[in-house]
Design a protein around this motif. Structure first.
Motif, short mmCIF file in Angstrom:
data_model
loop_
_atom_site.label_atom_id
_atom_site.label_comp_id
_atom_site.label_asym_id
_atom_site.label_seq_id
_atom_site.Cartn_x
_atom_site.Cartn_y
_atom_site.Cartn_z
N ALA A 72 0.83 -1.21 0.00
CA ALA A 72 0.00 0.00 0.00
C ALA A 72 0.86 1.26 0.00
O ALA A 72 2.00 1.25 0.48
N SER A 73 0.29 2.34 -0.51
CA SER A 73 0.96 3.64 -0.53
C SER A 73 0.16 4.63 0.30
O SER A 73 -1.05 4.48 0.47
N GLY A 74 0.84 5.61 0.83
CA GLY A 74 0.20 6.68 1.60
C GLY A 74 0.85 8.00 1.27
O GLY A 74 2.03 8.06 0.92
N THR A 75 0.09 9.06 1.38
CA THR A 75 0.58 10.40 1.06
C THR A 75 0.52 11.27 2.31
O THR A 75 -0.42 11.17 3.09
N TYR A 76 1.53 12.13 2.48
CA TYR A 76 1.52 13.10 3.56
C TYR A 76 1.95 14.45 3.00
O TYR A 76 2.56 14.54 1.94
N THR A 77 1.58 15.52 3.71
CA THR A 77 1.97 16.87 3.31
C THR A 77 2.79 17.49 4.42
O THR A 77 2.61 17.18 5.60
N VAL A 78 3.69 18.38 4.03
CA VAL A 78 4.48 19.16 4.96
C VAL A 78 4.24 20.63 4.61
O VAL A 78 4.58 21.08 3.52
N LYS A 79 3.61 21.34 5.53
CA LYS A 79 3.30 22.75 5.32
C LYS A 79 4.33 23.59 6.07
O LYS A 79 4.45 23.51 7.29
N LEU A 80 5.10 24.37 5.32
CA LEU A 80 6.10 25.28 5.89
C LEU A 80 5.51 26.68 5.95
O LEU A 80 5.03 27.18 4.93
N THR A 81 5.56 27.31 7.11
CA THR A 81 5.13 28.69 7.25
C THR A 81 6.30 29.49 7.80
O THR A 81 6.77 29.22 8.91
N ARG A 82 6.78 30.44 7.01
CA ARG A 82 7.95 31.24 7.42
C ARG A 82 7.55 32.14 8.57
O ARG A 82 6.54 32.83 8.52
N THR A 83 8.35 32.11 9.63
CA THR A 83 8.11 32.96 10.79
C THR A 83 9.26 33.94 10.98
O THR A 83 9.09 35.13 10.79
N SER A 84 10.44 33.43 11.31
CA SER A 84 11.58 34.31 11.59
C SER A 84 12.78 34.06 10.70
O SER A 84 13.82 34.69 10.89
N ALA A 85 12.68 33.17 9.74
CA ALA A 85 13.82 32.86 8.87
C ALA A 85 14.13 34.07 7.98
O ALA A 85 13.22 34.62 7.36
N PRO A 86 15.39 34.48 7.91
CA PRO A 86 15.74 35.57 7.00
C PRO A 86 15.49 35.15 5.56
O PRO A 86 15.65 33.97 5.21
N ALA A 87 15.08 36.09 4.73
CA ALA A 87 14.84 35.80 3.32
C ALA A 87 16.13 35.35 2.65
O ALA A 87 17.22 35.83 2.98
N HIS A 88 16.01 34.40 1.73
CA HIS A 88 17.12 33.91 0.90
C HIS A 88 18.24 33.29 1.73
O HIS A 88 19.40 33.38 1.36
N THR A 89 17.90 32.69 2.87
CA THR A 89 18.88 32.00 3.70
C THR A 89 18.45 30.55 3.82
O THR A 89 17.33 30.26 4.21
N ARG A 90 19.33 29.65 3.47
CA ARG A 90 19.01 28.22 3.49
C ARG A 90 18.96 27.71 4.93
O ARG A 90 19.83 28.00 5.73
N ARG A 91 17.91 26.95 5.23
CA ARG A 91 17.74 26.30 6.52
C ARG A 91 17.54 24.82 6.26
O ARG A 91 16.82 24.45 5.35
N CYS A 92 18.16 23.98 7.07
CA CYS A 92 18.03 22.53 6.85
C CYS A 92 17.91 21.77 8.15
O CYS A 92 18.66 22.02 9.08
N THR A 93 16.96 20.86 8.19
CA THR A 93 16.86 19.81 9.20
C THR A 93 15.50 19.15 9.01
O THR A 93 14.54 19.81 8.71
N ALA A 94 15.43 17.85 9.11
CA ALA A 94 14.14 17.20 8.89
C ALA A 94 14.18 15.74 9.24
O ALA A 94 15.23 15.15 9.43
N ARG A 95 13.00 15.15 9.26
CA ARG A 95 12.83 13.71 9.39
C ARG A 95 11.74 13.29 8.43
O ARG A 95 10.81 14.02 8.19
N SER A 96 11.88 12.12 7.91
CA SER A 96 10.92 11.59 6.95
C SER A 96 10.84 10.08 7.15
O SER A 96 11.71 9.51 7.80
N PRO A 97 9.81 9.43 6.64
CA PRO A 97 9.62 8.01 6.96
C PRO A 97 10.84 7.14 6.64
O PRO A 97 11.46 7.28 5.61
#
Length: 111
Positions: A72-97
């Motif tokens: 079986a397959s399943g779908t999930y969504t990740v909604k990112l809402t910018r709060t305090s991140a400076p514009a045009h600055t890369r941010r990285c960290t995550a977890r996924s199945p």
């Protein structure tokens, strides 16, 4: 930067929605929702947990848990809402199945 790819047989897809294990979105100045699909390739039912954090963004994963039968397959969504991140600055960290019942690291980037 990147433009949607088009395939006559399938249609078009935004680059940030390519079903890759990493999550990458460019120019996130407000809200961006990314979609991923996972498949249980094992021989028994499995639970997949999805969680992520990204400095300077609030992150909402829906659903955070996928219970999948073999094949079986399943779908999930990740909604990112910018709060305090400076514009045009890369941010990285995550977890996924990862494997059944596990949470494996993957990259999530937004700039």
């Amino acid at each position: 930067m990147f433009s949607p790819g088009t395939c006559p047989a399938v249609g078009s897809i935004q680059p940030y929605n390519l079903n890759l294990p990493s999550l990458t979105a460019a120019n996130v100045l407000g809200i961006q929702t990314l979609t991923r699909t996972v498949k249980n390739v094992g021989g028994s039912a499995a639970t997949y947990n999805v969680s992520t954090t990204l400095p300077g963004y609030t992150v909402d994963v829906q659903p955070a848990t996928l219970n999948l039968a073999p094949g079986a397959s399943g779908t999930y969504t990740v909604k990112l809402t910018r709060t305090s991140a400076p514009a045009h600055t890369r941010r990285c960290t995550a977890r996924s199945p990862g494997g059944p019942g596990a949470t494996a690291r993957t990259r999530c980037a937004a700039c």
